[in-house]
Design a protein around this motif. Structure first.
Motif, PDB file in Angstrom:
ATOM      1  N   TYR A 506       0.851  -1.190   0.000  1.00 18.45           N
ATOM      2  CA  TYR A 506       0.000   0.000   0.000  1.00 18.45           C
ATOM      3  C   TYR A 506       0.885   1.237   0.000  1.00 18.45           C
ATOM      4  CZ  TYR A 506      -3.720  -3.258   1.154  1.00 18.45           C
ATOM      5  OH  TYR A 506      -4.598  -4.308   1.110  1.00 18.45           O
ATOM      6  N   SER A 507       0.280   2.353  -0.412  1.00 17.29           N
ATOM      7  CA  SER A 507       1.017   3.614  -0.508  1.00 17.29           C
ATOM      8  C   SER A 507       0.251   4.713   0.224  1.00 17.29           C
ATOM      9  CB  SER A 507       1.173   4.012  -1.983  1.00 17.29           C
ATOM     10  OG  SER A 507      -0.111   4.265  -2.554  1.00 17.29           O
ATOM     11  N   LEU A 508       0.883   5.861   0.327  1.00 13.86           N
ATOM     12  CA  LEU A 508       0.226   7.016   0.936  1.00 13.86           C
ATOM     13  C   LEU A 508      -1.054   7.353   0.179  1.00 13.86           C
ATOM     14  CD1 LEU A 508       0.153   9.329   2.957  1.00 13.86           C
ATOM     15  CD2 LEU A 508       1.650  10.632   1.434  1.00 13.86           C
ATOM     16  N   GLN A 509      -1.046   7.174  -1.134  1.00 14.17           N
ATOM     17  CA  GLN A 509      -2.239   7.453  -1.926  1.00 14.17           C
ATOM     18  C   GLN A 509      -3.414   6.571  -1.501  1.00 14.17           C
ATOM     19  OE1 GLN A 509      -2.847   9.858  -4.180  1.00 14.17           O
ATOM     20  NE2 GLN A 509      -4.965   9.078  -4.230  1.00 14.17           N
ATOM     21  N   ASP A 510      -3.108   5.327  -1.138  1.00 10.55           N
ATOM     22  CA  ASP A 510      -4.168   4.420  -0.674  1.00 10.55           C
ATOM     23  C   ASP A 510      -4.786   4.935   0.622  1.00 10.55           C
ATOM     24  OD1 ASP A 510      -3.890   2.513  -2.743  1.00 10.55           O
ATOM     25  OD2 ASP A 510      -2.155   1.625  -1.710  1.00 10.55           O
ATOM     26  N   VAL A 516      -7.172   2.541   2.837  1.00 10.34           N
ATOM     27  CA  VAL A 516      -6.577   2.131   4.099  1.00 10.34           C
ATOM     28  C   VAL A 516      -6.742   3.285   5.079  1.00 10.34           C
ATOM     29  CG1 VAL A 516      -4.474   1.426   5.294  1.00 10.34           C
ATOM     30  CG2 VAL A 516      -4.854   0.692   2.944  1.00 10.34           C
ATOM     31  N   THR A 517      -7.025   2.965   6.357  1.00 11.12           N
ATOM     32  CA  THR A 517      -7.178   4.003   7.375  1.00 11.12           C
ATOM     33  C   THR A 517      -6.167   3.762   8.482  1.00 11.12           C
ATOM     34  OG1 THR A 517      -9.550   4.123   6.908  1.00 11.12           O
ATOM     35  CG2 THR A 517      -8.776   5.151   8.946  1.00 11.12           C
ATOM     36  N   ILE A 518      -5.446   4.815   8.853  1.00 15.81           N
ATOM     37  CA  ILE A 518      -4.427   4.709   9.898  1.00 15.81           C
ATOM     38  C   ILE A 518      -4.998   5.110  11.248  1.00 15.81           C
ATOM     39  CG2 ILE A 518      -2.142   5.421  10.656  1.00 15.81           C
ATOM     40  CD1 ILE A 518      -2.149   3.795   8.080  1.00 15.81           C
ATOM     41  N   ASN A 526      -3.766  19.435   5.800  1.00 12.66           N
ATOM     42  CA  ASN A 526      -3.116  20.174   6.878  1.00 12.66           C
ATOM     43  C   ASN A 526      -1.638  19.805   6.915  1.00 12.66           C
ATOM     44  OD1 ASN A 526      -2.061  20.593   9.645  1.00 12.66           O
ATOM     45  ND2 ASN A 526      -4.138  21.343  10.070  1.00 12.66           N
ATOM     46  N   ASP A 527      -0.776  20.768   6.721  1.00 15.18           N
ATOM     47  CA  ASP A 527       0.666  20.495   6.658  1.00 15.18           C
ATOM     48  C   ASP A 527       1.195  19.937   7.973  1.00 15.18           C
ATOM     49  OD1 ASP A 527       0.846  21.260   4.042  1.00 15.18           O
ATOM     50  OD2 ASP A 527       1.435  23.330   4.501  1.00 15.18           O
ATOM     51  N   ASP A 528       0.713  20.474   9.087  1.00 13.70           N
ATOM     52  CA  ASP A 528       1.182  19.971  10.387  1.00 13.70           C
ATOM     53  C   ASP A 528       0.804  18.508  10.554  1.00 13.70           C
ATOM     54  OD1 ASP A 528       2.297  22.390  11.051  1.00 13.70           O
ATOM     55  OD2 ASP A 528       0.538  23.098  12.171  1.00 13.70           O
ATOM     56  N   TYR A 529      -0.395  18.162  10.120  1.00 12.51           N
ATOM     57  CA  TYR A 529      -0.807  16.766  10.251  1.00 12.51           C
ATOM     58  C   TYR A 529       0.067  15.876   9.360  1.00 12.51           C
ATOM     59  CZ  TYR A 529      -3.374  12.430  10.015  1.00 12.51           C
ATOM     60  OH  TYR A 529      -3.704  11.100  10.060  1.00 12.51           O
ATOM     61  N   LYS A 530       0.338  16.333   8.143  1.00 12.19           N
ATOM     62  CA  LYS A 530       1.147  15.525   7.223  1.00 12.19           C
ATOM     63  C   LYS A 530       2.547  15.284   7.800  1.00 12.19           C
ATOM     64  CE  LYS A 530       0.915  16.327   2.800  1.00 12.19           C
ATOM     65  NZ  LYS A 530       0.908  17.031   1.495  1.00 12.19           N
ATOM     66  N   LYS A 531       3.115  16.304   8.452  1.00  7.81           N
ATOM     67  CA  LYS A 531       4.445  16.146   9.042  1.00  7.81           C
ATOM     68  C   LYS A 531       4.394  15.142  10.202  1.00  7.81           C
ATOM     69  CE  LYS A 531       6.065  20.800   7.860  1.00  7.81           C
ATOM     70  NZ  LYS A 531       6.459  22.144   8.399  1.00  7.81           N
ATOM     71  N   SER A 532       3.360  15.260  11.026  1.00  4.30           N
ATOM     72  CA  SER A 532       3.205  14.324  12.151  1.00  4.30           C
ATOM     73  C   SER A 532       2.989  12.910  11.654  1.00  4.30           C
ATOM     74  CB  SER A 532       2.027  14.770  13.027  1.00  4.30           C
ATOM     75  OG  SER A 532       1.754  13.813  14.011  1.00  4.30           O
ATOM     76  N   PHE A 533       2.192  12.780  10.612  1.00  8.60           N
ATOM     77  CA  PHE A 533       1.888  11.476  10.025  1.00  8.60           C
ATOM     78  C   PHE A 533       3.169  10.814   9.501  1.00  8.60           C
ATOM     79  CE2 PHE A 533       0.581   8.694   6.575  1.00  8.60           C
ATOM     80  CZ  PHE A 533      -0.536   8.045   7.096  1.00  8.60           C
ATOM     81  N   ALA A 534       4.017  11.620   8.863  1.00  9.72           N
ATOM     82  CA  ALA A 534       5.232  11.079   8.256  1.00  9.72           C
ATOM     83  C   ALA A 534       6.247  10.594   9.288  1.00  9.72           C
ATOM     84  CB  ALA A 534       5.874  12.141   7.360  1.00  9.72           C
ATOM     85  N   VAL A 537       4.254   6.801  10.273  1.00  7.70           N
ATOM     86  CA  VAL A 537       3.758   5.846   9.276  1.00  7.70           C
ATOM     87  C   VAL A 537       4.761   5.802   8.139  1.00  7.70           C
ATOM     88  CG1 VAL A 537       1.857   5.204   7.754  1.00  7.70           C
ATOM     89  CG2 VAL A 537       1.372   6.391   9.903  1.00  7.70           C
ATOM     90  N   PHE A 538       5.234   4.580   7.798  1.00  5.53           N
ATOM     91  CA  PHE A 538       6.330   4.448   6.838  1.00  5.53           C
ATOM     92  C   PHE A 538       5.946   3.440   5.757  1.00  5.53           C
ATOM     93  CE2 PHE A 538       7.984   5.374  11.063  1.00  5.53           C
ATOM     94  CZ  PHE A 538       8.609   6.600  10.824  1.00  5.53           C
ATOM     95  N   PHE A 539       6.117   3.862   4.523  1.00  8.39           N
ATOM     96  CA  PHE A 539       5.806   3.029   3.372  1.00  8.39           C
ATOM     97  C   PHE A 539       7.118   2.506   2.796  1.00  8.39           C
ATOM     98  CE2 PHE A 539       2.353   5.983   3.963  1.00  8.39           C
ATOM     99  CZ  PHE A 539       1.227   5.180   3.834  1.00  8.39           C
ATOM    100  N   GLY A 540       7.531   1.362   3.297  1.00  9.05           N
ATOM    101  CA  GLY A 540       8.764   0.755   2.830  1.00  9.05           C
ATOM    102  C   GLY A 540       9.916   0.984   3.781  1.00  9.05           C
ATOM    103  N   SER A 541      10.906   0.119   3.675  1.00  8.48           N
ATOM    104  CA  SER A 541      12.043   0.149   4.601  1.00  8.48           C
ATOM    105  C   SER A 541      12.908   1.388   4.416  1.00  8.48           C
ATOM    106  CB  SER A 541      12.889  -1.113   4.414  1.00  8.48           C
ATOM    107  OG  SER A 541      13.345  -1.213   3.070  1.00  8.48           O
ATOM    108  N   ASP A 542      12.976   1.920   3.176  1.00  2.69           N
ATOM    109  CA  ASP A 542      13.809   3.100   2.957  1.00  2.69           C
ATOM    110  C   ASP A 542      13.301   4.287   3.766  1.00  2.69           C
ATOM    111  OD1 ASP A 542      15.484   1.744   1.304  1.00  2.69           O
ATOM    112  OD2 ASP A 542      14.510   2.398  -0.551  1.00  2.69           O
TER     113      ASP A 542
END
Length: 920
Positions: A506-510, A516-518, A526-534, A537-542
């Protein structure tokens, strides 16, 4: 206060106690008041032993404390000769600070210092010795103390503990050593120590003084007697309250048990063959804070005291069976409060469940409370082990821990190959508070969730979370699973190191598109939410490798967490999980092993999940050490076969019971007779049609013409009013539009006072009957008929062994029964001999008014002038007589009625009068 066998009274807590002493000569009591200086005054003196030589003096100081203050100056003190004391040994003068004792003659005596303050009488005893200064004593084998010597003795001789000692006394008189000096000994308390032939012998616990006298001088030995205190090691150091066994020590316990405590809590029951027998009820009542590793256990027997360390848990969980038993043990730990669940559980190995959750905290008995005042208040410590294959399948608001108390702890545990397939509840914790630490959840499948988003790994819980990893790198999310909150609904909780890992599935787009719901209230605008989310929540090992969280994982417990810094992967566990290989075996129980199962479906049509069905699975698989997996595909939450696992099946069925024992999975084909409901009350009867609808419509109790189930009467049914309103499953089903597919077996009992008031063609007792349906073995007495058809209006089914006794027939048309086509009617008797019948009625008392009616044998008594049936050119369907005697006089009819009794034991036929009755 407590009192021991020697009469020693010991203050335990403030208050008043009455001590009773019993001897061969009678009884006596005394009141003991235990106080502290903040409540009552306390009198002390500078010493209780005075030793002087003739001409010397000693100022005995007094002190009085009241409410924490020194009130000596305000008190009036006195001093008097003690009972049994000798006069002339000393003189006593009252001085400003105390009492001056002046030695006058050799000898020993006693005085009492007293005072009264704040209404309380106080006293202190003082022993006085006047000795010859020329006589010197040296007790070489005892330790010198202030004013004499001291010795510690034991009540039980073991190891280096002594029960007796002979003082080695060297006497010097005026500088000359006295050989073989004769010492006379006395003991202040013979119940604690006595002297036999110069040897001090312990007789009981406590402290006393032994006084040695030579000529005019003497010495004092302070004797302390106690039980020996021995350090022992528990051979079976791990103690499980839920799987209790006697504790074996590296040396046997001697004597009978007087106490065994952990902290301030008694836990012992007895000593048996040198082993400690624990009391399970007392252990369960003990706070979970007293459990854990290296708990100090103190035991006292009639001979000795013992100290040991144990690891104390409610249960060490090593199998699915253990896991399924946690619910009952957790409740037992808080049996006095229905809203609390406790216990201290640890995992002892990786566990394979591959089935439903235990859901041992029942949210139906707790409030949906976020403050943590209810729920699980114990500890679950996985010790780094994992549970595999745990699946949430039941549609309720429960979870692994449904509700967590603020004191609850879940830590050091992993869940691998986990699934969520329900449409309610959560996976880890649904609501409450408490602590979650070092927990790993790896999902394989998420196909369910509350449609309103009320489901998640953690739902609405005010938890303290640290190091919780949700791994969905290989999870498949489908169905309502897109509503499942992979993390939590409550982002305001104390959440530290709480992360969610995706792979390339799955990806952030999903997430942004809702596939998908986190967590709740996701707002990617909301930029602050996106920063907190990042950051969580991680999409892939990189992505994970680049995060701040990953950089700090080096501080995580390396025994639990395995961080692959090169590949950016996270592992968990102290032991690699290996899926066991199960051998498959099928067991088919023969027909003669069919078991009757009363499902006792609730009167609202819901399944009964609290009733345990007695099925001896252990005998079938040959071991009691098994784990129940499922019943007919329904995952089991414990080893109890509960009624709800059979769903709405009914009648003779063969169900599949799946159990795991060791590494064998048994599929048991088990024949059962499933009884939907045994009707025992008027309310049960009123509910049977709702249950019948549920049985044929998977729990739905409305909107269908089809109904089924297996019903029995458990006793005669009657009401206090004398009447019972008939209930109708379906008033409209006819000729294939629907109908009853089940069985209604009266089992020889009767329903008394039934009133049929619905005048519709198809409103009957059982309705239209399908081919396999049966109405049998039932009686109806004092029936009032204001409808059209009483029993059934059908072209199918079997009606047999039915007795109807009318009280009133208030309609002019209708019938007792209408049966044609493929219906079978046997052994039906109708008694209208005393009925009140509407004038001019053509009601078919024994049968139908229809020309297509079958020719079946119904017999009974029909009053003169009324009809048994309307023939309309057929062979007729009823054989009515004006009286029982007339029926008896008809040879064919009488033989037919007599044959009823050979079909079952419920018919009672009077061979003299011809009267027919029915019932057990």
């Amino acid at each position: 206060a407590t009192v021991d066998d020697n009469g020693m009274v010991t203050a335990v807590a403030e208050g008043t106690a009455e001590i009773e002493v019993t001897t061969a000569n009678g009884k006596a009591t005394c009141a003991v008041l235990v106080v502290n200086s903040y409540i009552a005054p306390i009198l002390t003196v500078s010493t209780d032993e005075i030793a002087l030589t003739v001409g010397d003096d000693y100022l005995l100081l007094t002190k009085l404390i009241y409410k924490g203050s020194d009130c000596t100056a305000k008190a009036q003190f006195g001093c008097t000769l003690a009972d049994g004391g000798t006069e002339g040994i000393v003189t006593v003068d009252n001085e400003t600070n105390g009492f001056l004792f002046t030695a006058k003659a050799y000898g020993t005596t006693g005085y009492v210092v007293y005072a009264e303050y704040a209404g309380v009488a106080l006293s202190a005893a003082v022993n006085v010795s006047v000795i010859d200064a020329g006589i010197v004593f040296d007790v070489t084998n005892l330790a010198p103390t202030v004013g004499g010597y001291g010795v510690e003795l034991s009540t039980y001789a073991i190891d280096d503990y002594l029960t007796a000692i002979t003082p080695d006394v060297k006497v010097t008189e005026n500088g000359q050593t006295i050989d073989n000096a004769t010492i006379d000994y006395t003991s202040d308390d013979e119940q604690i120590a006595t002297v036999v032939d110069g040897q001090i012998v312990a007789t009981g616990k406590g402290t006393t003084k032994v006084r040695g006298t030579y000529k005019t001088s003497g010495f004092v030995i302070d004797v302390s007697v106690s039980k020996p205190l021995l350090s022992v090691s528990a051979v079976n150091k791990t103690v499980e309250a839920g799987r209790l066994s006697d504790i074996v020590f590296d040396r046997q316990l001697a004597g009978e048990l007087t106490s065994a405590t952990i902290g301030n809590y008694p836990v012992g029951s007895a000593v048996n063959d040198g082993k400690l027998v624990l009391d399970r009820n007392k252990l369960e009542e003990m706070p979970v804070s007293e459990y854990g590793e290296n708990v100090t256990l103190l035991c006292e027997t009639t001979r000795a005291r013992y100290r040991a360390e144990i690891d104390l848990y409610t249960l060490v969980v090593k199998s699915k069976q253990d896991y399924m038993s946690m619910g009952a043990l957790s409740k037992a730990a808080c049996k006095k409060d229905s809203r609390l669940f406790g216990g201290y559980f640890v995992l002892g190995d990786n566990i394979t469940v591959n089935g439903g959750m235990s859901e041992f905290v029942d949210r139906t008995v707790t409030d949906f409370n976020g403050n943590g005042s209810q729920g699980f208040c114990g500890v679950i410590d996985g010790k780094g082990y994992v549970i595999s294959g745990l699946t949430k399948t039941t549609n309720n608001g429960n979870a692994f821990i449904s509700v967590m108390h603020r004191d609850g702890v879940l830590k050091n545990i992993g869940f691998v190959n986990a699934s969520f397939e329900a449409n309610e509840g959560s996976f880890l914790v649904h609501t409450g508070a408490g602590t979650v630490q070092n927990v790993y959840v790896q999902y394989n499948k998420i196909s369910g969730a509350s449609p309103d988003g009320y489901s998640g790994t953690l739902y609405n819980a005010n938890l303290k979370v640290n190091r919780l990893v949700v791994d969905v790198t290989s999870a498949q999310i489908s169905g309502n699973g897109n509503k499942f909150l992979l993390m939590t609904d409550n982002r305001e909780a104390d959440l530290k190191n709480f992360i969610c890992l995706f792979g390339d599935n799955y990806s952030l787009q999903d997430v942004e598109s809702g596939k998908v719901t986190i967590e709740s209230n996701q707002d990617f605008t909301n930029d602050d939410y996106k920063k907190s989310f990042a950051k969580k929540v991680f999409f892939g090992s990189d992505e994970l490798k680049k995060s701040e969280v990953f950089a700090g994982m080096s501080d995580w417990d390396g025994n639990l967490w395995h961080i692959d810094v090169d590949d950016g992967k996270i592992g968990f566990g102290v032991k690699t999980y290996v899926e066991p290989e199960f051998r498959q075996e099928t067991i088919t129980v023969p027909e003669d092993g069919r078991v009757r199962v009363e499902l006792d479906i609730n009167n609202d049509g819901t399944l009964n999940n609290g009733k345990v069905i007695d099925i001896n699975i252990a005998d079938i698989v040959g071991t009691s050490n098994y784990t129940l997996v499922s019943v007919n595909g329904f995952g089991a939450a414990s080893n109890n076969v509960t009624a709800n696992l059979f769903g709405y099946m009914y009648g003779n069925q063969t169900v599949q019971i799946v159990v795991d024992a060791e590494y064998t999975r048994y599929t048991i084909n088990f024949p059962v007779l499933l009884i939907s409901k045994v009707i025992k009350t008027v309310d049960d009867y009123a509910a049977w049609v709702k249950i019948a609808l549920a049985c044929e419509n998977d729990g739905k109790t409305y909107g269908s013409h089809n109904y089924g189930g297996y019903f029995e009467l458990g006793n005669n049914i009657a009401s206090a009013s004398g009447s019972i309103a008939m209930v109708y499953a379906d008033e409209d089903a006819w000729d294939g539009a629907g109908g009853f597919s089940g069985t209604f077996d009266g089992c020889g009992y009767v329903i008394d006072g039934l009133v049929a008031n619905v005048a519709r063609d198809h409103a009957t007792f059982v309705g239209e009957m399908k081919p396999d349906a049966a109405l049998k073995n039932i009686g109806f007495t004092n029936v009032t008929m204001n409808g059209i058809t009483l029993l059934t209006r059908t072209t199918n089914g079997t009606i047999s062994n039915i007795y109807v006794q009318y009280k009133k027939i208030g309609v002019t048309s209708g019938q007792t029964i209408l049966a044609r086509g493929n219906a079978t009617v046997e052994n039906v008797y109708v008694d209208a001999s005393a009925a009140e019948i509407a004038s001019g009625s053509t009601y078919g008392i024994l049968g139908s008014r229809h020309a297509q009616e079958l020719a079946y044998g119904i017999y009974g008594v029909v009053p003169q002038g009324y009809v048994s049936y309307v023939d309309n050119g057929t062979n007729g369907c009823g054989h009515g007589f004006a009286s029982s005697s007339l029926l008896k006089s008809d040879v064919d009819a009488w033989q037919a009625v007599q044959s009823f009794a050979t079909s079952c034991n419920y018919w009672h036929i009077d061979e003299t009068t011809g009267v027919v009755t029915f019932g057990k």
